[in-house]
Write a protein that holds these residues in place. Structure first.
Motif, mmCIF file in Angstrom:
data_model
loop_
_atom_site.group_PDB
_atom_site.id
_atom_site.type_symbol
_atom_site.label_atom_id
_atom_site.label_comp_id
_atom_site.label_asym_id
_atom_site.label_seq_id
_atom_site.Cartn_x
_atom_site.Cartn_y
_atom_site.Cartn_z
ATOM 1 N N SER A 216 0.822 -1.209 0.000
ATOM 2 C CA SER A 216 0.000 0.000 0.000
ATOM 3 C C SER A 216 0.854 1.257 0.000
ATOM 4 C CB SER A 216 -0.929 -0.014 1.222
ATOM 5 O OG SER A 216 -1.761 -1.150 1.203
ATOM 6 N N SER A 217 2.027 1.172 -0.603
ATOM 7 C CA SER A 217 2.881 2.351 -0.734
ATOM 8 C C SER A 217 2.273 3.318 -1.743
ATOM 9 C CB SER A 217 4.280 1.949 -1.203
ATOM 10 O OG SER A 217 4.223 1.463 -2.540
ATOM 11 N N ARG A 218 2.685 4.577 -1.661
ATOM 12 C CA ARG A 218 2.233 5.564 -2.644
ATOM 13 C C ARG A 218 2.575 5.092 -4.053
ATOM 14 N NH1 ARG A 218 4.573 9.542 -0.613
ATOM 15 N NH2 ARG A 218 2.768 10.444 0.462
ATOM 16 N N TYR A 219 3.788 4.594 -4.215
ATOM 17 C CA TYR A 219 4.233 4.128 -5.531
ATOM 18 C C TYR A 219 3.287 3.059 -6.079
ATOM 19 C CZ TYR A 219 7.143 1.923 -9.119
ATOM 20 O OH TYR A 219 7.605 1.404 -10.289
ATOM 21 N N HIS A 220 3.010 2.063 -5.247
ATOM 22 C CA HIS A 220 2.251 0.926 -5.766
ATOM 23 C C HIS A 220 0.784 1.258 -6.002
ATOM 24 C CE1 HIS A 220 0.986 -3.140 -6.582
ATOM 25 N NE2 HIS A 220 0.060 -3.033 -5.639
ATOM 26 N N ILE A 221 0.131 1.930 -5.048
ATOM 27 C CA ILE A 221 -1.318 2.094 -5.233
ATOM 28 C C ILE A 221 -1.663 3.138 -6.295
ATOM 29 C CG2 ILE A 221 -1.927 1.151 -2.985
ATOM 30 C CD1 ILE A 221 -2.360 3.914 -1.918
ATOM 31 N N ILE A 222 -0.782 4.106 -6.532
ATOM 32 C CA ILE A 222 -1.037 5.028 -7.653
ATOM 33 C C ILE A 222 -0.996 4.267 -8.971
ATOM 34 C CG2 ILE A 222 -0.023 6.920 -9.000
ATOM 35 C CD1 ILE A 222 0.705 8.278 -6.380
ATOM 36 N N PHE B 243 -10.782 -0.182 -2.335
ATOM 37 C CA PHE B 243 -10.383 -0.880 -1.115
ATOM 38 C C PHE B 243 -8.891 -1.154 -1.088
ATOM 39 C CE2 PHE B 243 -14.854 -2.198 -1.279
ATOM 40 C CZ PHE B 243 -15.223 -2.178 0.066
ATOM 41 N N MET B 244 -8.312 -1.027 0.096
ATOM 42 C CA MET B 244 -7.037 -1.658 0.354
ATOM 43 C C MET B 244 -7.355 -3.109 0.691
ATOM 44 S SD MET B 244 -4.614 0.551 -0.153
ATOM 45 C CE MET B 244 -5.672 0.863 -1.579
ATOM 46 N N HIS B 245 -6.858 -4.030 -0.125
ATOM 47 C CA HIS B 245 -7.252 -5.435 -0.063
ATOM 48 C C HIS B 245 -6.743 -6.135 1.194
ATOM 49 C CE1 HIS B 245 -8.389 -8.830 -3.129
ATOM 50 N NE2 HIS B 245 -8.997 -8.968 -1.978
ATOM 51 N N GLY B 246 -5.684 -5.606 1.762
ATOM 52 C CA GLY B 246 -5.113 -6.140 2.993
ATOM 53 C C GLY B 246 -4.231 -5.080 3.623
ATOM 54 N N PHE B 247 -3.882 -5.283 4.877
ATOM 55 C CA PHE B 247 -3.061 -4.301 5.592
ATOM 56 C C PHE B 247 -1.591 -4.511 5.248
ATOM 57 C CE2 PHE B 247 -0.755 -2.791 9.387
ATOM 58 C CZ PHE B 247 -1.240 -1.487 9.447
ATOM 59 N N ASP B 248 -0.897 -3.421 4.959
ATOM 60 C CA ASP B 248 0.524 -3.469 4.621
ATOM 61 C C ASP B 248 1.323 -2.936 5.811
ATOM 62 O OD1 ASP B 248 3.066 -3.287 3.617
ATOM 63 O OD2 ASP B 248 2.604 -1.760 2.105
ATOM 64 N N SER B 249 1.920 -3.828 6.573
ATOM 65 C CA SER B 249 2.652 -3.437 7.776
ATOM 66 C C SER B 249 3.993 -2.783 7.465
ATOM 67 C CB SER B 249 2.878 -4.653 8.680
ATOM 68 O OG SER B 249 3.634 -5.649 7.998
ATOM 69 N N SER B 250 4.445 -2.867 6.219
ATOM 70 C CA SER B 250 5.756 -2.298 5.869
ATOM 71 C C SER B 250 5.658 -0.854 5.373
ATOM 72 C CB SER B 250 6.437 -3.164 4.804
ATOM 73 O OG SER B 250 5.735 -3.099 3.582
ATOM 74 N N THR B 251 4.438 -0.352 5.212
ATOM 75 C CA THR B 251 4.235 1.023 4.749
ATOM 76 C C THR B 251 3.585 1.840 5.857
ATOM 77 O OG1 THR B 251 3.987 0.352 2.430
ATOM 78 C CG2 THR B 251 3.053 2.478 3.047
ATOM 79 N N PRO B 252 4.085 3.032 6.146
ATOM 80 C CA PRO B 252 3.433 3.874 7.156
ATOM 81 C C PRO B 252 1.956 4.108 6.790
ATOM 82 C CG PRO B 252 5.564 4.799 6.557
ATOM 83 C CD PRO B 252 5.295 3.680 5.588
ATOM 84 N N ILE B 253 1.090 4.008 7.770
ATOM 85 C CA ILE B 253 -0.342 4.226 7.527
ATOM 86 C C ILE B 253 -0.576 5.614 6.941
ATOM 87 C CG2 ILE B 253 -2.583 4.485 8.672
ATOM 88 C CD1 ILE B 253 -1.739 2.271 10.602
ATOM 89 N N GLU B 254 0.197 6.604 7.414
ATOM 90 C CA GLU B 254 0.035 7.971 6.911
ATOM 91 C C GLU B 254 0.284 8.033 5.401
ATOM 92 O OE1 GLU B 254 1.031 8.244 11.251
ATOM 93 O OE2 GLU B 254 1.782 7.081 9.531
ATOM 94 N N GLU B 255 1.290 7.306 4.918
ATOM 95 C CA GLU B 255 1.602 7.328 3.482
ATOM 96 C C GLU B 255 0.423 6.810 2.660
ATOM 97 O OE1 GLU B 255 4.653 5.159 0.326
ATOM 98 O OE2 GLU B 255 5.310 5.477 2.396
#
Length: 332
Positions: free
Chosen positions: A101-107, A126-138
């Motif tokens: 769910s990084s900015r790079y990937h979801i854009i 939808f975010m299909h799942g939670f991405d623990s490696s990306t800051p929630i703020e991003e």
């Protein structure tokens, strides 16, 4: 068709939506779900619209984009009549940035989905799942920009744990960002985990839920019966990829009561199982699947009637799951 608000939003959606995981089947995993082509998908879309179901749920990972592409073809000339939900975050390629769910990937994922669906906006993203490696703020800042750009109307979270969803809502509130208005998750008569952590959060925060796999990975279709051989391709305890295990006796007990109530109501076992879900006030929408017209029409007949109080109690009792810690503290 009954319509309800989509969670904490003003958007009205039908209580049933058509899931398109069966569209495509162009890789081994999704072949098990179905291989619906454009012609059949167009027919399923048309039947749905005739019955008041104008909401279609897909994801970029379904057949690695082919589900979205087929849905895009099936709704040609009808975009103003339909609502589309799609998702991103799961693996879409071999590269290290082709998931999450990084900015790079979801854009990139959103732009790719828009092209495949042949549209310039997504109604619910939808975010299909939670991405623990990306800051929630991003993630949330990026989603906020997607909404302000007009490419996305509403955002939702799928398959998040309760704390992950609550933290996301808190970050949005603190930073005045768009909030997730809807949760999409697994819930069925043989999978009631949702009720212990997520449902109380949904109630407290005023969200709503879209339910996926309402028939418990096909185990509540009526094809599995006590003292009968399993139909080909069906499992009880959890041999399906991704399916949570269910004790055989528990499954059979639930199926016994479903069969009794199906007989009483002159409905099918799947129709009863879906109707039970829709009696839960936190459920805004149930995603139904269909490999063909017959299955679709049968699933659409899950609504327009209600189980009575006695039938609901019997289903609640037979499908009861012992609460996990700490929910049993003070309960006994």
């Amino acid at each position: 068709m009954e319509y309800r608000n989509l969670g904490k939003s003003g958007l009205k959606v039908p209580i049933l939506s058509l899931g398109t995981g069966t569209f495509g089947g162009t890789n081994e995993f999704f072949q098990r779900w179905g291989e619906t082509d454009v012609k059949e998908a167009t027919r399923l879309v048309d039947i749905s619209l005739e019955r008041g179901v104008n909401f279609f749920d897909t994801a970029n990972v379904y057949s690695l984009g082919d589900s979205e592409a087929i849905l895009g073809e099936a709704i040609k000339g009808k975009r103003d009549q339909v609502l589309i939900a799609t998702k991103s975050s799961f693996q879409m390629g071999e590269g290290p940035n082709e998931k999450g769910s990084s900015r790079y990937h979801i854009i990139k994922a959103l732009d790719d989905s828009l092209k495949r669906l042949n549209t310039d906006y997504i109604d619910v993203y939808f975010m299909h799942g939670f991405d623990s490696s990306t800051p929630i703020e991003e993630t949330l800042y990026t989603l906020d920009k997607m909404v302000s750009s007009g490419k996305v109307r509403y955002i939702g979270a799928s398959n998040f744990a309760a704390w992950q969803l609550m933290k996301s809502l808190s970050v949005s509130e603190k930073n005045n960002l768009e909030k997730y208005v809807i949760y999409q998750g697994y819930y069925s008569l043989i999978g009631r985990d949702y009720e212990q952590e997520i449902m109380p959060l949904i109630k407290d925060q005023g969200l709503g839920t879209m339910v996926w796999s309402p028939l418990g990975w096909g185990r509540l279709t009526g094809k599995i019966k006590r003292n009968s051989p399993l139909p080909e391709g069906r499992v009880k305890s959890g041999g399906l990829v991704g399916a949570p295990p269910v004790l055989d006796e528990h499954l059979y007990n639930v199926l016994d009561v479903l069969e009794e109530i199906a007989s009483e109501t002159k409905k099918s076992i799947p129709q009863v199982a879906i109707n039970w879900l829709l009696q839960n006030p936190t459920v805004n929408n149930v995603i139904i699947g269909a490999r063909n017209e017959k299955q679709l029409i049968s699933n659409l007949d899950s609504v327009g009637w209600n189980l009575n109080k006695n039938q609901m109690e019997r289903l609640n009792n037979v499908s009861f799951q012992e609460p996990i810690y700490p929910h049993w503290v003070g309960e006994r």
